[in-house]
Design a protein around this motif. Structure first.
Motif, PDB file in Angstrom:
ATOM      1  N   SER A   1     -13.382 -45.155  -6.565  1.00  0.00           N
ATOM      2  CA  SER A   1     -12.308 -45.700  -6.018  1.00  0.00           C
ATOM      3  C   SER A   1     -11.425 -45.297  -5.124  1.00  0.00           C
ATOM      4  O   SER A   1     -10.935 -45.849  -4.218  1.00  0.00           O
ATOM      5  CB  SER A   1     -11.581 -46.121  -7.588  1.00  0.00           C
ATOM      6  N   PHE A   2     -11.378 -43.985  -5.456  1.00  0.00           N
ATOM      7  CA  PHE A   2     -10.692 -43.011  -4.513  1.00  0.00           C
ATOM      8  C   PHE A   2     -11.223 -43.161  -2.891  1.00  0.00           C
ATOM      9  O   PHE A   2     -10.315 -43.351  -1.817  1.00  0.00           O
ATOM     10  CB  PHE A   2     -10.559 -41.566  -5.019  1.00  0.00           C
ATOM     11  N   SER A   3     -12.382 -43.104  -2.901  1.00  0.00           N
ATOM     12  CA  SER A   3     -13.170 -43.068  -1.515  1.00  0.00           C
ATOM     13  C   SER A   3     -12.924 -44.550  -0.898  1.00  0.00           C
ATOM     14  O   SER A   3     -12.876 -44.508   0.347  1.00  0.00           O
ATOM     15  CB  SER A   3     -14.510 -42.907  -1.720  1.00  0.00           C
ATOM     16  N   HIS A   4     -12.779 -45.449  -1.550  1.00  0.00           N
ATOM     17  CA  HIS A   4     -12.465 -46.969  -0.841  1.00  0.00           C
ATOM     18  C   HIS A   4     -10.964 -46.957  -0.228  1.00  0.00           C
ATOM     19  O   HIS A   4     -10.793 -47.626   0.453  1.00  0.00           O
ATOM     20  CB  HIS A   4     -12.874 -47.950  -1.978  1.00  0.00           C
ATOM     21  N   THR A   5     -10.268 -46.260  -1.242  1.00  0.00           N
ATOM     22  CA  THR A   5      -8.740 -46.307  -0.711  1.00  0.00           C
ATOM     23  C   THR A   5      -8.508 -45.411   0.241  1.00  0.00           C
ATOM     24  O   THR A   5      -7.251 -45.408   0.741  1.00  0.00           O
ATOM     25  CB  THR A   5      -7.858 -46.360  -1.857  1.00  0.00           C
ATOM     26  N   HIS A   6      -9.444 -44.436   0.651  1.00  0.00           N
ATOM     27  CA  HIS A   6      -9.017 -43.243   1.317  1.00  0.00           C
ATOM     28  C   HIS A   6     -10.174 -43.111   2.127  1.00  0.00           C
ATOM     29  O   HIS A   6     -10.910 -41.865   2.234  1.00  0.00           O
ATOM     30  CB  HIS A   6      -8.351 -41.884   0.695  1.00  0.00           C
TER      31      HIS A   6
ATOM     32  N   LYS B   1      -2.814 -37.377  -4.456  1.00  0.00           N
ATOM     33  CA  LYS B   1      -2.978 -38.603  -5.009  1.00  0.00           C
ATOM     34  C   LYS B   1      -4.692 -38.867  -5.566  1.00  0.00           C
ATOM     35  O   LYS B   1      -4.805 -39.174  -6.754  1.00  0.00           O
ATOM     36  CB  LYS B   1      -3.173 -39.633  -3.543  1.00  0.00           C
TER      37      LYS B   1
ATOM     38  N   ALA C   1      -5.074 -39.688  -9.524  1.00  0.00           N
ATOM     39  CA  ALA C   1      -6.200 -40.503  -9.750  1.00  0.00           C
ATOM     40  C   ALA C   1      -6.753 -40.344 -11.052  1.00  0.00           C
ATOM     41  O   ALA C   1      -7.127 -40.838 -12.033  1.00  0.00           O
ATOM     42  CB  ALA C   1      -7.078 -40.931  -8.597  1.00  0.00           C
TER      43      ALA C   1
ATOM     44  N   SER D   1      -7.807 -43.704 -12.437  1.00  0.00           N
ATOM     45  CA  SER D   1      -8.076 -44.868 -11.327  1.00  0.00           C
ATOM     46  C   SER D   1      -7.232 -44.463 -10.095  1.00  0.00           C
ATOM     47  O   SER D   1      -6.292 -43.703 -10.122  1.00  0.00           O
ATOM     48  CB  SER D   1      -7.368 -46.222 -11.841  1.00  0.00           C
ATOM     49  N   ALA D   2      -7.892 -44.744  -9.057  1.00  0.00           N
ATOM     50  CA  ALA D   2      -7.302 -44.562  -7.637  1.00  0.00           C
ATOM     51  C   ALA D   2      -6.290 -45.649  -7.242  1.00  0.00           C
ATOM     52  O   ALA D   2      -5.643 -45.508  -6.395  1.00  0.00           O
ATOM     53  CB  ALA D   2      -8.317 -44.408  -6.493  1.00  0.00           C
TER      54      ALA D   2
END
Length: 292
Positions: free
Chosen positions: A112-117, A282, A286, A291-292
């Protein structure tokens, strides 16, 4: 040849006309024509067919434009990278997951974090026993998901879960009756399977290792599980990896009063009292929230 000329060429190709390129670049029509002419003069060949209704590439122009697009895309990425640096955002983070950490505890957060960053590269490593701790404390990792010595003030951590380590063997591996009265002295006659500590400079840590017993050393918990299933040795396994095998009888528990199960607290940890960038903070949050 200038970057502006190449950007102008892309605008002409994408819009299909000099007039359209001028509008998208907020430039005058003559300035766009001049930029393309100067680029053609520099290259020594025509890029644009001027005898068609739409501005199309010549054969030479098509070959040149393929390289041109890669360069322009690279420049766009470089500009984004520079903005990230200027904002104090890390462009790379190193995360280490320990050998007894349930993957579902960390991987969904990282995904999830990779998708938002997307502009931060995540380097995901897997280490055993003291390896994650060594990487974190030497600065080679930004965050670890593993067990730590909670009294060590070098760590800042947040509890995630508790994992049971269960001594197991294949059915028939132990000659003695499995009546819950086995001792470590009894097990000294049997080959023990252990996981190699991946730390290099720290004092090697060997949990529940019998010094006088024969042993097989493997590189990870999944290989250890297979070795035990094949009846080549016994060992302590994280419960989340062997629940099914214990239920269907492919493995049997050796635990009892004298060979107890062991619990380890899995935490997310970073170096204490150390300032971090926006993205690292962040990511830390997360993991805390799941969750991110």
């Amino acid at each position: 040849m200038t970057f502006q000329q190449l950007a102008t060429l892309r605008a002409v190709v994408e819009s299909g006309s000099f007039q359209g390129a001028a509008r998208s670049l907020n430039k005058t029509h003559p300035s766009v024509i001049t930029a393309i002419k100067n680029l053609e003069l520099y290259l020594g060949f025509n890029l644009i067919n001027r005898h068609t209704y739409r501005a199309t590439l010549t054969r030479e122009g098509q070959e040149f434009y393929q390289k041109c697009r890669h360069l322009l895309d690279g420049m766009k990425d470089l500009e984004s990278h520079a903005r990230q640096i200027a904002a104090g955002d890390e462009v790379e983070l190193n995360i280490v997951i320990g050998d007894v950490t349930p993957p579902e505890l960390a991987l969904p957060v990282i995904k999830s974090f990779s998708h938002t960053h997307p502009n931060t590269q995540i380097n995901l490593l897997f280490e055993n026993i003291g390896g994650p701790n060594e990487r974190l404390l030497t600065g080679a990792a930004d965050i670890i998901v593993h067990h730590i010595e909670k009294m060590d003030r070098r760590y800042e951590y947040d509890d995630l879960t508790t994992v049971q380590l269960i001594p197991v063997a294949a059915p028939g591996f132990i000659a003695s009756p499995l009546d819950g009265d086995l001792s470590y002295d009894d097990m000294a006659a049997y080959t023990q399977c252990i996981v190699r500590d991946t730390s290099k400079d720290r004092e090697q840590q060997n949990y529940h290792v019998l010094e006088k017993a024969a042993r097989i050393t493997v590189g990870d918990q999944h290989t250890k599980k297979q070795v035990i299933l094949m009846g080549l040795g016994w060992g302590h396994m994280p419960s989340f990896l062997i629940e099914t095998e214990l239920e269907n009888g492919d493995l049997v528990s050796l635990s009892g009063p004298r060979i107890p199960n062991h619990s380890v607290d899995i935490v997310v940890a970073r170096r204490a009292n150390e300032s971090v960038g926006n993205v690292a903070q962040k990511l830390w949050e997360a993991f805390q929230t799941g969750s991110a």
